[in-house]
Enzyme design. Structure first.
Site, PDB file in Angstrom:
ATOM      1  N   GLN A  65     -19.774  59.219 -39.043  1.00 13.63           N
ATOM      2  CA  GLN A  65     -18.922  58.018 -39.567  1.00 13.63           C
ATOM      3  C   GLN A  65     -18.270  58.446 -40.800  1.00 13.63           C
ATOM      4  O   GLN A  65     -17.129  58.147 -41.128  1.00 13.63           O
ATOM      5  CB  GLN A  65     -20.004  56.926 -40.047  1.00 13.63           C
ATOM      6  CG  GLN A  65     -19.436  55.569 -40.284  1.00 13.63           C
ATOM      7  CD  GLN A  65     -18.948  54.639 -39.055  1.00 13.63           C
ATOM      8  OE1 GLN A  65     -19.317  55.244 -37.847  1.00 13.63           O
ATOM      9  NE2 GLN A  65     -17.785  54.013 -39.085  1.00 13.63           N
ATOM     10  N   ALA A  95     -16.275  51.000 -40.619  1.00 16.27           N
ATOM     11  CA  ALA A  95     -17.474  50.983 -41.884  1.00 16.27           C
ATOM     12  C   ALA A  95     -17.727  52.096 -42.450  1.00 16.27           C
ATOM     13  O   ALA A  95     -17.468  53.209 -41.817  1.00 16.27           O
ATOM     14  CB  ALA A  95     -18.725  50.434 -41.133  1.00 16.27           C
ATOM     15  N   SER A 100     -22.436  51.213 -40.847  1.00 17.94           N
ATOM     16  CA  SER A 100     -22.038  50.980 -39.431  1.00 17.94           C
ATOM     17  C   SER A 100     -22.926  50.869 -38.580  1.00 17.94           C
ATOM     18  O   SER A 100     -24.242  51.366 -38.686  1.00 17.94           O
ATOM     19  CB  SER A 100     -21.142  52.246 -39.184  1.00 17.94           C
ATOM     20  OG  SER A 100     -21.043  52.047 -37.701  1.00 17.94           O
ATOM     21  N   ASP A 109     -18.951  50.296 -28.123  1.00 20.35           N
ATOM     22  CA  ASP A 109     -17.607  49.926 -28.069  1.00 20.35           C
ATOM     23  C   ASP A 109     -17.146  50.081 -26.645  1.00 20.35           C
ATOM     24  O   ASP A 109     -17.386  51.153 -25.899  1.00 20.35           O
ATOM     25  CB  ASP A 109     -16.788  50.896 -28.955  1.00 20.35           C
ATOM     26  CG  ASP A 109     -16.957  50.613 -30.510  1.00 20.35           C
ATOM     27  OD1 ASP A 109     -17.271  49.346 -30.691  1.00 20.35           O
ATOM     28  OD2 ASP A 109     -16.424  51.495 -31.522  1.00 20.35           O
ATOM     29  N   GLU A 157     -12.684  42.213 -33.629  1.00 21.98           N
ATOM     30  CA  GLU A 157     -12.905  43.576 -32.630  1.00 21.98           C
ATOM     31  C   GLU A 157     -13.300  43.016 -31.257  1.00 21.98           C
ATOM     32  O   GLU A 157     -14.553  42.897 -30.931  1.00 21.98           O
ATOM     33  CB  GLU A 157     -13.914  44.554 -33.062  1.00 21.98           C
ATOM     34  CG  GLU A 157     -13.493  45.035 -34.402  1.00 21.98           C
ATOM     35  CD  GLU A 157     -14.197  46.334 -34.848  1.00 21.98           C
ATOM     36  OE1 GLU A 157     -15.462  46.507 -34.323  1.00 21.98           O
ATOM     37  OE2 GLU A 157     -13.671  46.913 -35.911  1.00 21.98           O
ATOM     38  N   HIS A 160     -16.366  45.544 -29.541  1.00 23.99           N
ATOM     39  CA  HIS A 160     -17.704  46.085 -30.416  1.00 23.99           C
ATOM     40  C   HIS A 160     -18.425  45.043 -30.011  1.00 23.99           C
ATOM     41  O   HIS A 160     -18.615  44.019 -30.200  1.00 23.99           O
ATOM     42  CB  HIS A 160     -17.329  46.143 -31.768  1.00 23.99           C
ATOM     43  CG  HIS A 160     -18.869  46.550 -32.475  1.00 23.99           C
ATOM     44  ND1 HIS A 160     -18.702  47.689 -33.017  1.00 23.99           N
ATOM     45  CD2 HIS A 160     -19.770  45.816 -32.861  1.00 23.99           C
ATOM     46  CE1 HIS A 160     -19.815  47.811 -33.632  1.00 23.99           C
ATOM     47  NE2 HIS A 160     -20.585  46.588 -33.556  1.00 23.99           N
TER      48      HIS A 160
HETATM   49 ZN   LIG Z   1     -17.694  49.554 -32.913  1.00 25.91          ZN
END
Ligand SMILES: [Zn+2]
Length: 211
Positions: A65, A95, A100, A109, A157, A160
């Protein structure tokens, strides 16, 4: 595993969280065990309606990340943004490390068949429309919906999805709320009915001074 764990920029994961995770492979990505199972059922459900859904992203380590974060900042700065603007822009869709949901193994995702990255246009696809209608039955919620950006801190989003379990997902879906609101409105009720530590309050009147 606490399937209602809240992870956002105000509630980062602890360093130890990662060590307790039980991850398994699913379609080339890793997910928390029960999440992988539920995701498999959900994608099978979509397949029965001839909708193939691609898994683009699952578990990410905090290091990964961090790499994504740095990469996006340098990309934007390369395009001419100053550091502050680059951080602000990146923060809308990505994030910070430890913040995240992908680090929990509970988030996926998703995209249409053949895609290898997330896309705004996914929202208009039959796959996305099917997910918005059915994901809760499998325990998933659209984690960053439209009109909740001021609460989640993340832009809409469509790709997600987050596993929270079917009971919670259904309540969230029926009430048109996001996870933060669910935890505020229903936390006491939920905690009473599970094996999570119960923060029982004798008074039915809950103080709202911190909200
Ligand atoms: Zn995501």
């Amino acid at each position: 595993m606490n399937y209602l764990i809240l992870v956002n920029k105000f509630e980062p994961l602890t360093e130890e969280f990662d060590q307790k995770l039980c991850l398994i492979d699913f379609r080339g990505k890793r997910f928390e065990k029960q999440t992988a199972k539920a995701l498999g059922s959900m994608l099978d459900g979509a397949m029965k309606e001839n909708l193939f859904i691609q898994v683009v992203s699952g578990y990410r380590s905090a290091d990964y990340q961090q790499m994504l974060w740095e990469r996006e900042i340098s990309k934007l700065m390369g395009e001419g943004l100053d550091y502050r603007s680059a951080v602000e822009t990146t923060g809308k869709t990505l994030a910070l490390p430890h913040c995240s949901e992908h680090e929990t193994g509970l988030a996926a995702d998703l995209a249409i068949e053949g895609e290898d990255d997330v896309s705004e246009s996914f929202a208009k696809s039959s796959q996305s429309i099917w997910l918005e209608k059915n994901a809760h039955k499998y325990g998933f919620i659209l984690r960053y919906p439209r009109m909740k950006e001021h609460i989640t801190g993340i832009s809409f989003e469509p790709w997600h999805y987050r596993y929270v379990g079917a009971e919670s997902a259904s309540i969230i879906k029926q009430n048109g709320i996001c996870l933060e609101e669910f935890l505020d409105f229903y936390q006491d009720k939920y905690l009473d009915s599970t094996k999570h530590p119960v923060k029982y309050c004798a008074s039915p009147i809950k103080s709202t001074e911190n909200h």
